[in-house]
Design an enzyme around this catalytic site. Sequence first.
Site, short mmCIF file in Angstrom:
data_model
loop_
_atom_site.label_atom_id
_atom_site.label_comp_id
_atom_site.label_asym_id
_atom_site.label_seq_id
_atom_site.Cartn_x
_atom_site.Cartn_y
_atom_site.Cartn_z
N LYS A 284 1.02 -1.22 -0.04
CA LYS A 284 0.04 -0.13 -0.08
C LYS A 284 0.87 1.27 0.00
CE LYS A 284 -4.13 -2.05 2.09
NZ LYS A 284 -3.52 -3.27 2.43
N ASP A 301 6.37 -0.05 10.94
CA ASP A 301 5.86 -1.46 11.40
C ASP A 301 6.44 -1.73 12.70
OD1 ASP A 301 4.20 -3.86 11.41
OD2 ASP A 301 3.81 -3.16 9.38
N ARG A 306 9.47 -7.02 9.94
CA ARG A 306 8.44 -6.45 8.99
C ARG A 306 8.84 -5.29 8.36
NH1 ARG A 306 3.40 -8.76 10.02
NH2 ARG A 306 2.39 -6.81 9.08
N ASP A 352 -4.01 0.18 8.43
CA ASP A 352 -4.30 -1.23 7.97
C ASP A 352 -3.79 -1.96 8.82
OD1 ASP A 352 -5.18 -2.85 5.75
OD2 ASP A 352 -2.86 -3.44 5.59
N CYS A 407 -8.42 -6.73 6.55
CA CYS A 407 -8.91 -7.76 5.40
C CYS A 407 -9.75 -8.50 6.17
CB CYS A 407 -7.26 -8.47 4.72
SG CYS A 407 -6.11 -9.03 5.95
#
Length: 483
Positions: A284, A301, A306, A352, A407
């Site tokens: 993204k 993050d 990550r 997100d 998600c």
Amino acid sequence: MYSYRILRKVNQVSRVFVRYKNPPDHWSVLRKKIHPIDKALAHFDDFYKQVFKKKWPSIREGLLGKQKYVAIVNNYGENEETMAKLEMEGALNIRTLFTLEKEHIREQIEKNQRNAALEKIWSLDNEIEDLNNVDQQVEKKSEENKTDAYKYSLQASLDTAELDSRRLIDTKEKGLALEILNEYIPATKLKGKDDFILESSHYQMFDPTTSFPVEREHDIHFPENLNIYCFEQGNFSDFNPAKKAITGVLNYYLMDGGSILPILALDLKPGCSMLDMCAAPGGKSLLALQTLYPERLVSNDVSNSRVTRIENVYQQFLYDLDERWLTPGRVKLTNLDGRFIEMDDFDRILVDVPCTTDRHSLKENDNNIFKPSRIKERLKLPELQSELLFNALTLAKKGGIVVYSTCSLSPIQNDGVVSMALKKLWEQTKMQYVVKDLTPALLQTRRVFHLADQKLLKYGHLVLPQKRQNYGPTYFCKLKRIK
């Protein structure tokens, strides 16, 4: 499986039964074992069937089926050649699909408005014609009644009666003014506005069932330099592996199609600053950079591993990463817990959050959130998500936009978290946000995405997996700071 051994003793023979177990990788053992993906499916069948009812079987089929991807063309590679190649392979530019659908919607609205206007004119004409007919019938009937009534009326008697001049009054002789006589002439009753409507009967400030202010938005800006390709509905062709351009970067990036909508909802503008609070694996953030709009992008993050994944994506798609991007500060990689980030002054923030990742939970046993060792982590997800969103809301500028996304299909992790964060914000700060209802704007996406009925949602929007449009699930909610 059973067998037995014969043990011989003196003057005695005995039999001892021994059970031989199959090895751990034997089919019978694997079939009986309950895996994390089995637990996830059982949980979804129990929970989501209550939420989506008759639509759950088709959503379930999509989750278990082949996922569709879109290709984001890299503007720092051979973009023109890449676009031509993708179109030769049958892929379609999503911006073009959105534009065509928007034009179709506009024409349909104009047609409906024109038809409504014509219908109104036709209805008024009929009403006028009916009124004229009624008036003519009333007038005719009235004349007939007058003729019949005249024969027996006082006026008919007066017309044939002899006049008695003795009852006439001469005002000059008697000194009576005409004005005095006029005072006794009866007046007709004045008719007022019998249909007066009180203002309170049509004035409504807001829907009392909505906890937080919601405003409708009628358009989504699709940046001119952003080119994303997909295959048509029902076409599950795979994109070929991306090739390297002469600059050494890959020509396109593949990601789930639903993931582009949170970035479009951010409504990025030239020169804006952006924070991607939970950026791994980096898709993204890369998509935001492909708009060519952000002047400063912070990709954050919580863990080093990550952040390394984000950096690897940047290395593959942004040439001269250190000299052209990191050193000038156009892109910054940070390793922080999003709940405690103190950097502020962002125009746009994407949240997100970590979630149950429904599709992954049904496909992979490794690192599955439904593993017994991660039960506590899974149960605490909504709390973590609301804390991340709350902090993001405190970091945005006045007039800035925060987009929350997951998600997952879970209403608890989606609208529930938005409600929790906004409630905490209004209780603990003086900041004010408005939720943006993108329902009218998202009509232009219906050739590509299947969206959940808004009756199932209160604040955000949800891309539903379907057999023919197998993107998502992706939930996203747009919030704008107004104070």
